[in-house]
Each structure stands twice: as C-alpha cells, then as structure tokens.
Write a protein that holds these residues in place. Sequence first.
Motif, PDB file in Angstrom:
ATOM      1  N   PHE A 223     -15.730   6.490 -12.067  1.00  0.00           N
ATOM      2  CA  PHE A 223     -14.556   6.472 -11.200  1.00  0.00           C
ATOM      3  C   PHE A 223     -14.729   5.406 -10.118  1.00  0.00           C
ATOM      4  CE2 PHE A 223     -15.554  10.798 -12.580  1.00  0.00           C
ATOM      5  CZ  PHE A 223     -14.405  11.105 -13.293  1.00  0.00           C
ATOM      6  N   ARG A 298     -11.003  11.115  -5.877  1.00  0.00           N
ATOM      7  CA  ARG A 298     -10.049  11.402  -6.946  1.00  0.00           C
ATOM      8  C   ARG A 298      -8.858  10.461  -6.844  1.00  0.00           C
ATOM      9  NH1 ARG A 298     -10.864  16.441  -9.083  1.00  0.00           N
ATOM     10  NH2 ARG A 298      -9.209  15.823 -10.491  1.00  0.00           N
ATOM     11  N   LEU A 299      -9.077   9.235  -7.317  1.00  0.00           N
ATOM     12  CA  LEU A 299      -8.063   8.192  -7.173  1.00  0.00           C
ATOM     13  C   LEU A 299      -7.389   7.886  -8.491  1.00  0.00           C
ATOM     14  CD1 LEU A 299     -10.390   6.012  -5.004  1.00  0.00           C
ATOM     15  CD2 LEU A 299      -8.218   6.938  -4.202  1.00  0.00           C
ATOM     16  N   GLN A 301      -6.380   9.142 -12.652  1.00  0.00           N
ATOM     17  CA  GLN A 301      -5.910  10.324 -13.364  1.00  0.00           C
ATOM     18  C   GLN A 301      -6.660  10.410 -14.688  1.00  0.00           C
ATOM     19  OE1 GLN A 301      -2.991  11.902 -11.884  1.00  0.00           O
ATOM     20  NE2 GLN A 301      -3.543  13.560 -13.269  1.00  0.00           N
ATOM     21  N   LEU A 302      -7.204  11.556 -14.994  1.00  0.00           N
ATOM     22  CA  LEU A 302      -7.747  11.742 -16.345  1.00  0.00           C
ATOM     23  C   LEU A 302      -6.583  11.773 -17.316  1.00  0.00           C
ATOM     24  CD1 LEU A 302     -10.515  14.458 -16.502  1.00  0.00           C
ATOM     25  CD2 LEU A 302     -10.706  12.012 -16.516  1.00  0.00           C
ATOM     26  N   ALA A 303      -6.743  11.190 -18.480  1.00  0.00           N
ATOM     27  CA  ALA A 303      -5.627  11.199 -19.427  1.00  0.00           C
ATOM     28  C   ALA A 303      -6.151  11.376 -20.844  1.00  0.00           C
ATOM     29  CB  ALA A 303      -4.805   9.929 -19.250  1.00  0.00           C
ATOM     30  N   GLY A 304      -5.269  11.160 -21.814  1.00  0.00           N
ATOM     31  CA  GLY A 304      -5.585  11.482 -23.201  1.00  0.00           C
ATOM     32  C   GLY A 304      -6.863  10.847 -23.715  1.00  0.00           C
ATOM     33  N   PHE A 305      -7.092   9.582 -23.367  1.00  0.00           N
ATOM     34  CA  PHE A 305      -8.289   8.920 -23.884  1.00  0.00           C
ATOM     35  C   PHE A 305      -9.553   9.672 -23.462  1.00  0.00           C
ATOM     36  CE2 PHE A 305     -11.771   5.806 -23.519  1.00  0.00           C
ATOM     37  CZ  PHE A 305     -11.856   5.434 -24.845  1.00  0.00           C
ATOM     38  N   TRP A 307      -9.840  12.882 -22.530  1.00  0.00           N
ATOM     39  CA  TRP A 307      -9.936  14.179 -23.210  1.00  0.00           C
ATOM     40  C   TRP A 307     -10.375  14.017 -24.649  1.00  0.00           C
ATOM     41  CZ3 TRP A 307     -10.479  17.454 -19.761  1.00  0.00           C
ATOM     42  CH2 TRP A 307      -9.636  17.571 -18.660  1.00  0.00           C
ATOM     43  N   PHE A 312     -15.007   7.630 -20.123  1.00  0.00           N
ATOM     44  CA  PHE A 312     -14.158   7.327 -18.974  1.00  0.00           C
ATOM     45  C   PHE A 312     -13.881   5.835 -18.893  1.00  0.00           C
ATOM     46  CE2 PHE A 312     -16.058  11.347 -18.167  1.00  0.00           C
ATOM     47  CZ  PHE A 312     -15.071  12.070 -17.521  1.00  0.00           C
ATOM     48  N   ILE A 313     -12.712   5.510 -18.344  1.00  0.00           N
ATOM     49  CA  ILE A 313     -12.359   4.117 -18.091  1.00  0.00           C
ATOM     50  C   ILE A 313     -12.322   3.930 -16.581  1.00  0.00           C
ATOM     51  CG2 ILE A 313     -10.617   2.311 -18.417  1.00  0.00           C
ATOM     52  CD1 ILE A 313      -9.553   3.932 -20.825  1.00  0.00           C
TER      53      ILE A 313
ATOM     54  N   ILE B  15     -16.420   2.825 -19.930  1.00  0.00           N
ATOM     55  CA  ILE B  15     -15.735   1.535 -19.998  1.00  0.00           C
ATOM     56  C   ILE B  15     -15.429   1.075 -18.577  1.00  0.00           C
ATOM     57  CG2 ILE B  15     -13.644   0.337 -20.771  1.00  0.00           C
ATOM     58  CD1 ILE B  15     -13.491   2.416 -23.065  1.00  0.00           C
ATOM     59  N   PHE B 145      -3.718   8.957 -28.788  1.00  0.00           N
ATOM     60  CA  PHE B 145      -3.425   9.935 -27.730  1.00  0.00           C
ATOM     61  C   PHE B 145      -2.091   9.636 -27.073  1.00  0.00           C
ATOM     62  CE2 PHE B 145      -4.273   7.146 -24.059  1.00  0.00           C
ATOM     63  CZ  PHE B 145      -5.030   6.143 -24.639  1.00  0.00           C
ATOM     64  N   ASN B 147      -0.044  10.217 -23.305  1.00  0.00           N
ATOM     65  CA  ASN B 147       0.003  10.646 -21.912  1.00  0.00           C
ATOM     66  C   ASN B 147       1.472  10.800 -21.543  1.00  0.00           C
ATOM     67  OD1 ASN B 147      -2.736  10.143 -21.967  1.00  0.00           O
ATOM     68  ND2 ASN B 147      -2.583   8.167 -20.915  1.00  0.00           N
TER      69      ASN B 147
END
Lengths: 329, 329
Positions: A223, A298-299, A301-305, A307, A312-313, B15, B145, B147
Amino acid sequence: MPELRWGPLRRRWVIVAPERGKRPSDFRAQSPSPTAADECPFCPGNEHLTPPEIARTPGPAGWAVRVVPNKFPALADYPELELGKKGPFRRATGLGAHEVIIDSPDHSRDLDRLPLEQVERVVDMYIARLGALRSAGRFQYVQLFKNHGKGGGASLAHPHTQIIATPVLPPEAQGRLSAARRHFAAHGRCLICQLVEEELAAGERVVEEGGHFLILSPYDARFPFELLVLPRAHSHRFVELSGEGRTSFARALQGALSRLSSLLGDVPYNFVLHTAPCGGDWPGIEDWYHWHLEIIPRLTQLAGFEWGTGMFINPMSPEAAAEHLRTAV
Amino acid sequence: MPELRWGPLRRRWVIVAPERGKRPSDFRAQSPSPTAADECPFCPGNEHLTPPEIARTPGPAGWAVRVVPNKFPALADYPELELGKKGPFRRATGLGAHEVIIDSPDHSRDLDRLPLEQVERVVDMYIARLGALRSAGRFQYVQLFKNHGKGGGASLAHPHTQIIATPVLPPEAQGRLSAARRHFAAHGRCLICQLVEEELAAGERVVEEGGHFLILSPYDARFPFELLVLPRAHSHRFVELSGEGRTSFARALQGALSRLSSLLGDVPYNFVLHTAPCGGDWPGIEDWYHWHLEIIPRLTQLAGFEWGTGMFINPMSPEAAAEHLRTAV
C-alpha cells in the motif's frame, strides 16, 4: 454466538459472529457517523455505557487509559473449545477474547497528538493486557490492532485500540513464523535482524532510524505509505519491552503516525502488531522470531484482482513513499 | 514501469506500478466521481478516448462488447521476464497484460439489468480473451474480475470487466490448486463435485440450483451475502464452456447479481473467476480442478484484525444470507 468455520476450498478459519449482524436493510444504509462526544461511550462520564471495566490506569479524569470488553465481541468466553466436523467442513466454538483499550479520555486526539507520556501509558496497557491474555493459557494467538477513521473500519471515533485473542493460530502469524524459522535455518541468523541491517545500508526506504526502532517503507509494500516499525535489538516478544524500550517505542509509534498525518491529513489507517504466539511448540523461537509493527494507511481500495489472486497492486514505490515521509514532520 | 517485488517476511509477490501513482496530495482528496456519460471513455462516440482497441463484438452502436488495454496497466508488455535478486529481496519485470472488457454501450446498466443475450455476448468475450491470453504462452495465470461501484474499487462507472495476466502463479490460485489436488489424492474425487453434492443435500446454503449451475453462500463465507457459482458438471477450465453452458452461465451470473441488487440495492461488489492456470505442470488437473466464480458484495470494511491475522469476521451467517437471497428476485 460466534463460531469458527473452516472449508476445504480455502482452508482458513473464518469467524462467523452474527450477533454483530444486521438485517439486509441495515447493510444498504451507510454506516452511522461516529458518535458525538456527549453520547460517546468512551468519554469520561459515560463509563456506564460500556460493559464492565477490565482494567484502568488512574488519571485526573478518574482514568488515563481504560480497558473494556468489546460490546459486540468477535469471539467470546466459552467454557472450552469444542471442535466439530461435518462432511468436508469443520467448526469450532468461537472461543476467545475481544477487548477495547480506550487510548485516553480525549475524544478527538489520536496517538499522533497526545502527550508522549500518555502514549507511554497506552503502550504500558498494551503490554499488560497482552501479558494477561497470554497467561490465560487458553489462546493460540493474541492480535493487537488499531482501526482509525471510518475508512479504517472504526465504528467509534474516540481513539481506541483493540485486542482479539484467538483459539487457533491465524494464517498470517503462521506465515511469518514459518518465514522467520526457515530463514534462520538457512542462514543461521534472524531474518529481521538482517532486514534492519540491509535497510540501514540501502537507506532509500528508511524513514527514521534514531532511537531503538527503525521505521521504513518495506521493499514489498502493498500500500502507498505502508510502514514497518522494527525494533533494532533482537526480541521475539513485544511484551518483553523494557521501561526504556517502551518510551522509545511510544516515541517511534507517535513519530510514524505524526509523519503520516502531517503528510496526508487525518488519514484512515490500521496498525497491527506481529509478535510470538502464546500457544504451540516453537523450539528456539527466541532466537529466530523478531516482533514488529505494521502501519497501513487506507488510501487505496481492495478490488477484484486482490481478492482473486491474493496479490496487491501498489501505485507508489516504497522509495518514493519514504522520501515523502522523511521530509514530513 | 510496473515491477514485481518479493520480500522474505511476507513471501508474496507485490506489483509496484507507480505509473498509476499520484502525489501525496492526490491521496488526500477523495477519488473522483464516476465520469458523466458525455465524457465517459467507454461510451459509444468516445472510442478515441481509449487506447487502441483489442477486440469487439459488432452491434447496432458499432459494437456490442469492446475490449481495450487498461490505460493505467498494472502489468505491461515487456519483451521478457527478467528476474533479479538483491540481498533478501527479489524483483521481476512487471510482465503481463491488463485488458478492460466494456460490457455494453449502456453507461448505466450493469449485468443484472442487461438483456440476457448481451450477457451472453459478454461471456463469449470473456472466453475469447482468456483463450487468447492463455495461448500467448507468456503468462502463468489469467485473472478475470469485475469491480462494481466505488466501494468495489471501480474508477469508472460504465460497467466493465477486467483481465490481468500475471507472469507468476498468484498465491490464491496456488492455494486452491493445492487444496483441490490434496483432496483428490486423499478421497479419489473432485473437491468441488463433492461440495456440490453436499450443499445440495444440506440445502440451507443453496440460493439457486436450477440449470447447469449451483449458486450458494459458502459454509466459510468471509463476507455477508458472499456467493459461489459452481458448475454442476465437472470442468477444470472456464474457457471450455460449451454453447449451451455459456447461456446457462450467463443466466446464473445475471441471476446471482439480480438477487443481490434486488435485496441490497446498487451494492458495490467484486466478482472473481478461479480457473486452471495457463502455466506450470499440473498432472491430472483435468480430473481434480473445478473452475468456479466468487461474488463478493462490499458491505463490510476490512480492518486491523483482518490485516494482522488473515482471518475474516463475517457478521452474517451464510445460512441467513442464503435465506434472504432465495426470496429476493
């Protein structure tokens, strides 16, 4: 009542705690705004709004730090851990403990803006409660964490920290223990002692290196502005911090949070402590494990990739994050 | 340019893609509102606002489904995967692909409200692109995925799906492959074939069982109203769906999403496909792996406990969730 569940596809325990639950219509609405100070259960004068107190540090307002059970506990005080199996599924009673440490009587000042002596009192209470839950002898792990801001998952605005004791070893703890043990077996030295050395030598990810702690943005940060607080001296357990070490840790923690808020404003964040487990048999753990603290603003958003893959990106390199944070005071 | 990084403490690839990045001050502000239809790069007439098109399905507006590269790719088209090592750290070039499938010319209707034939076209395109990226022979895994909504991490409101091809096997795929292989070795049958049978027999977590797919709320659901879409017939690869199977899958996917939106309104969600990897050597995988789709409504907030432990707290039992969703149409 809370229950632990395990399925064969994901092979990880999940806590199902429907007391915390709501009707479908409650999920549609936005979560309520943080309670105003006059009805805040964590403010002085409103002590009757919390479940019966577990511990307190005396102070001018009656208390300086206060510990209470979480009103909606994720895990509860069952007489024992009962395990069950049904086809490919496993379950267990939701045995555990869930405590809230109220950081100070001040409704609006988080750890970054409290007097250092108050942060020290908070750290003393972390150690007291982690020690007490460890000695209970009923848990495998005790997780200390802080949720700050709505985006950090805090449901009450008054600054507080939480502890959840679990009857199983969580996968994240398992992973770090294995990594540290493996490194020690392969290289004959503690992984985090080596990390401290490498990061100090490289310099580019270091945010602060004074005192007994190293603050850095990790090489594999998930993050933007993620931080790691590492004790420079080897120690496998947070609760073994000496008096001087506690002061130094309070200063490091406050320093890290102050840099984040000075750079990013009142940013939502989580911090999580990684320390040795209370249960299990870990020969030589005092040599190869090294406690540490992670701070996660927490800046993003977790998203589909994330999950789907568990990867993480991070849209900001940790070297750039460290550079920004070094100049923030 | 994007880069993959691996650290010895977490032992997972991350990533780092700073092209997607911002200055610290950009992180302080709220993310921008979804673009209005007249300047939306995914709306008909604005095709020049996207990078050059990869594929399209013809339609009355010129196209019915359109595929373009992601303008801010998480991974990029490097000539090759270069691996590096520096002390305890590893890195790799951020080799991969990142595509966006624009679900339809309609700016405001998501899959739950499009005509079934359009959902079928979208599913056909999923299969075409997954097949093409698989045949490229350069990737280990291809993650599809979606979103939806700001809370689901969508930065553009116009309904779309994404595919990221990775040069490493992601940990979540690795975990599911191991679980399925282990189950097959121990019990001589496919884990998900058995799950389908057990869940149909138990009944209490089943949301829909008509057609070729079973929709259920999993026993170890991490989130309220989390859903699993399981093909009832054994198949290790999504791309091998037959014509009839595609229609049936389009109907199941639309059905699941419609139930969620009818119960919860325009809820932010992610869906993620779990299918066989493109790379690696997995003897007998056609017997023991079984593709599936997960749908995750984003109603709860991840917080410190989840980051610290890797465990989730679900405030709603999957049996209650299934009961609510069965009656939602």
